[in-house]
Design a protein around this motif. Structure first.
Motif, PDB file in Angstrom:
ATOM      1  N   THR A 154       2.891  -2.994   3.135  1.00  0.00           N
ATOM      2  CA  THR A 154       3.575  -4.195   2.627  1.00  0.00           C
ATOM      3  C   THR A 154       2.734  -5.441   2.881  1.00  0.00           C
ATOM      4  O   THR A 154       2.570  -6.295   2.006  1.00  0.00           O
ATOM      5  CB  THR A 154       4.960  -4.331   3.299  1.00  0.00           C
ATOM      6  OG1 THR A 154       5.733  -3.180   2.950  1.00  0.00           O
ATOM      7  CG2 THR A 154       5.682  -5.584   2.841  1.00  0.00           C
ATOM      8  N   MET A 155       2.192  -5.542   4.079  1.00  0.00           N
ATOM      9  CA  MET A 155       1.369  -6.698   4.447  1.00  0.00           C
ATOM     10  C   MET A 155       0.095  -6.775   3.591  1.00  0.00           C
ATOM     11  O   MET A 155      -0.265  -7.831   3.075  1.00  0.00           O
ATOM     12  CB  MET A 155       1.003  -6.594   5.928  1.00  0.00           C
ATOM     13  CG  MET A 155       0.383  -7.819   6.520  1.00  0.00           C
ATOM     14  SD  MET A 155       0.067  -7.570   8.287  1.00  0.00           S
ATOM     15  CE  MET A 155       1.667  -7.060   8.874  1.00  0.00           C
ATOM     16  N   ALA A 156      -0.572  -5.641   3.429  1.00  0.00           N
ATOM     17  CA  ALA A 156      -1.805  -5.601   2.642  1.00  0.00           C
ATOM     18  C   ALA A 156      -1.509  -5.908   1.170  1.00  0.00           C
ATOM     19  O   ALA A 156      -2.281  -6.614   0.509  1.00  0.00           O
ATOM     20  CB  ALA A 156      -2.474  -4.236   2.785  1.00  0.00           C
ATOM     21  N   ALA A 177      -7.948  -0.263  -2.198  1.00  0.00           N
ATOM     22  CA  ALA A 177      -8.311   1.064  -1.689  1.00  0.00           C
ATOM     23  C   ALA A 177      -7.492   1.406  -0.445  1.00  0.00           C
ATOM     24  O   ALA A 177      -7.030   2.547  -0.287  1.00  0.00           O
ATOM     25  CB  ALA A 177      -9.803   1.110  -1.379  1.00  0.00           C
ATOM     26  N   GLN A 178      -7.295   0.427   0.414  1.00  0.00           N
ATOM     27  CA  GLN A 178      -6.537   0.655   1.642  1.00  0.00           C
ATOM     28  C   GLN A 178      -5.083   0.982   1.340  1.00  0.00           C
ATOM     29  O   GLN A 178      -4.511   1.907   1.921  1.00  0.00           O
ATOM     30  CB  GLN A 178      -6.611  -0.572   2.541  1.00  0.00           C
ATOM     31  CG  GLN A 178      -5.805  -0.424   3.822  1.00  0.00           C
ATOM     32  CD  GLN A 178      -5.777  -1.693   4.655  1.00  0.00           C
ATOM     33  OE1 GLN A 178      -6.554  -2.605   4.439  1.00  0.00           O
ATOM     34  NE2 GLN A 178      -4.883  -1.736   5.605  1.00  0.00           N
ATOM     35  N   ILE A 179      -4.483   0.225   0.431  1.00  0.00           N
ATOM     36  CA  ILE A 179      -3.069   0.415   0.082  1.00  0.00           C
ATOM     37  C   ILE A 179      -2.845   1.826  -0.460  1.00  0.00           C
ATOM     38  O   ILE A 179      -1.846   2.474  -0.146  1.00  0.00           O
ATOM     39  CB  ILE A 179      -2.615  -0.660  -0.939  1.00  0.00           C
ATOM     40  CG1 ILE A 179      -2.560  -2.037  -0.244  1.00  0.00           C
ATOM     41  CG2 ILE A 179      -1.274  -0.300  -1.567  1.00  0.00           C
ATOM     42  CD1 ILE A 179      -2.559  -3.220  -1.209  1.00  0.00           C
ATOM     43  N   SER A 180      -3.786   2.335  -1.244  1.00  0.00           N
ATOM     44  CA  SER A 180      -3.621   3.652  -1.865  1.00  0.00           C
ATOM     45  C   SER A 180      -3.589   4.785  -0.841  1.00  0.00           C
ATOM     46  O   SER A 180      -3.034   5.844  -1.116  1.00  0.00           O
ATOM     47  CB  SER A 180      -4.737   3.906  -2.887  1.00  0.00           C
ATOM     48  OG  SER A 180      -5.976   4.093  -2.224  1.00  0.00           O
ATOM     49  N   ARG A 236      -0.948  -9.631   0.808  1.00  0.00           N
ATOM     50  CA  ARG A 236      -2.233 -10.339   0.871  1.00  0.00           C
ATOM     51  C   ARG A 236      -2.989 -10.193  -0.454  1.00  0.00           C
ATOM     52  O   ARG A 236      -3.537 -11.145  -0.969  1.00  0.00           O
ATOM     53  CB  ARG A 236      -3.062  -9.820   2.049  1.00  0.00           C
ATOM     54  CG  ARG A 236      -4.336 -10.590   2.247  1.00  0.00           C
ATOM     55  CD  ARG A 236      -4.927 -10.413   3.640  1.00  0.00           C
ATOM     56  NE  ARG A 236      -6.160 -11.151   3.749  1.00  0.00           N
ATOM     57  CZ  ARG A 236      -6.257 -12.441   4.037  1.00  0.00           C
ATOM     58  NH1 ARG A 236      -5.164 -13.145   4.281  1.00  0.00           N
ATOM     59  NH2 ARG A 236      -7.422 -13.043   4.087  1.00  0.00           N
ATOM     60  N   ARG A 237      -3.005  -8.975  -0.987  1.00  0.00           N
ATOM     61  CA  ARG A 237      -3.728  -8.716  -2.237  1.00  0.00           C
ATOM     62  C   ARG A 237      -3.067  -9.407  -3.436  1.00  0.00           C
ATOM     63  O   ARG A 237      -3.756  -9.976  -4.285  1.00  0.00           O
ATOM     64  CB  ARG A 237      -3.791  -7.206  -2.493  1.00  0.00           C
ATOM     65  CG  ARG A 237      -4.551  -6.862  -3.776  1.00  0.00           C
ATOM     66  CD  ARG A 237      -4.330  -5.438  -4.214  1.00  0.00           C
ATOM     67  NE  ARG A 237      -2.934  -5.225  -4.611  1.00  0.00           N
ATOM     68  CZ  ARG A 237      -2.445  -4.048  -4.944  1.00  0.00           C
ATOM     69  NH1 ARG A 237      -3.199  -2.959  -4.896  1.00  0.00           N
ATOM     70  NH2 ARG A 237      -1.170  -3.929  -5.298  1.00  0.00           N
ATOM     71  N   ASP A 238      -1.743  -9.345  -3.509  1.00  0.00           N
ATOM     72  CA  ASP A 238      -1.044  -9.786  -4.714  1.00  0.00           C
ATOM     73  C   ASP A 238      -0.565 -11.232  -4.687  1.00  0.00           C
ATOM     74  O   ASP A 238      -0.270 -11.793  -5.740  1.00  0.00           O
ATOM     75  CB  ASP A 238       0.167  -8.881  -4.969  1.00  0.00           C
ATOM     76  CG  ASP A 238      -0.238  -7.435  -5.250  1.00  0.00           C
ATOM     77  OD1 ASP A 238      -1.439  -7.182  -5.484  1.00  0.00           O
ATOM     78  OD2 ASP A 238       0.647  -6.562  -5.222  1.00  0.00           O
TER      79      ASP A 238
END
Length: 131
Positions: free
Chosen positions: A112-114, A100-103, A117-119
């Motif tokens: 990029t950092m998020a 949700a944050q990345i979107s 972390r997610r992927d």
């Protein structure tokens, strides 16, 4: 009588956040202030999921796990199965939060950092617990 749970203090060099005991009967979220600000909200959601799950489990309620621990300390899981159950669920909450944050993120460095972390980080973390 059952031995008290092992004591484990969050290590700021390696932990982004952790659940710690407060007042022998409650949990609170501890966050490493050196963690990047853009991932802290989702790390906090991960830890809040732990608190909800711990308090829903009679063996992990704060009144049980924190009874003999000083403020700011945490405990180890009773088994690998427990660790997997709790960490997999909390990691999924954090992944959803990061998605949700990345979107909506406008800062490219934070995005990029998020995304990393997610992927990368969280899927590898989950693999360590078999999920």
């Amino acid at each position: 009588a059952e031995a008290p749970p092992p004591v484990m203090v969050p290590v700021s060099a390696t932990a982004g956040a952790s659940v710690v005991c407060k007042g022998h009967n409650t949990y609170e979220v501890w966050q490493n202030s050196s963690e990047p600000a853009c991932v802290q909200p989702c790390e906090k959601k991960h830890e809040e999921k732990h608190i909800a799950d711990f308090n829903a489990d009679p063996n992990y309620k704060a009144t049980v796990k924190c009874a003999s621990l000083p403020d700011g300390e945490t405990f180890t899981y009773a088994s690998h199965a427990d660790a997997a159950r709790f960490e997999c669920a909390a990691s999924d909450v954090e992944i959803a939060c990061l998605t949700a944050q990345i979107s909506k993120e406008t800062d490219e460095a934070c995005k990029t950092m998020a995304t990393h972390r997610r992927d990368v980080i969280l899927p590898n973390y989950k693999k360590g617990f078999g999920c």
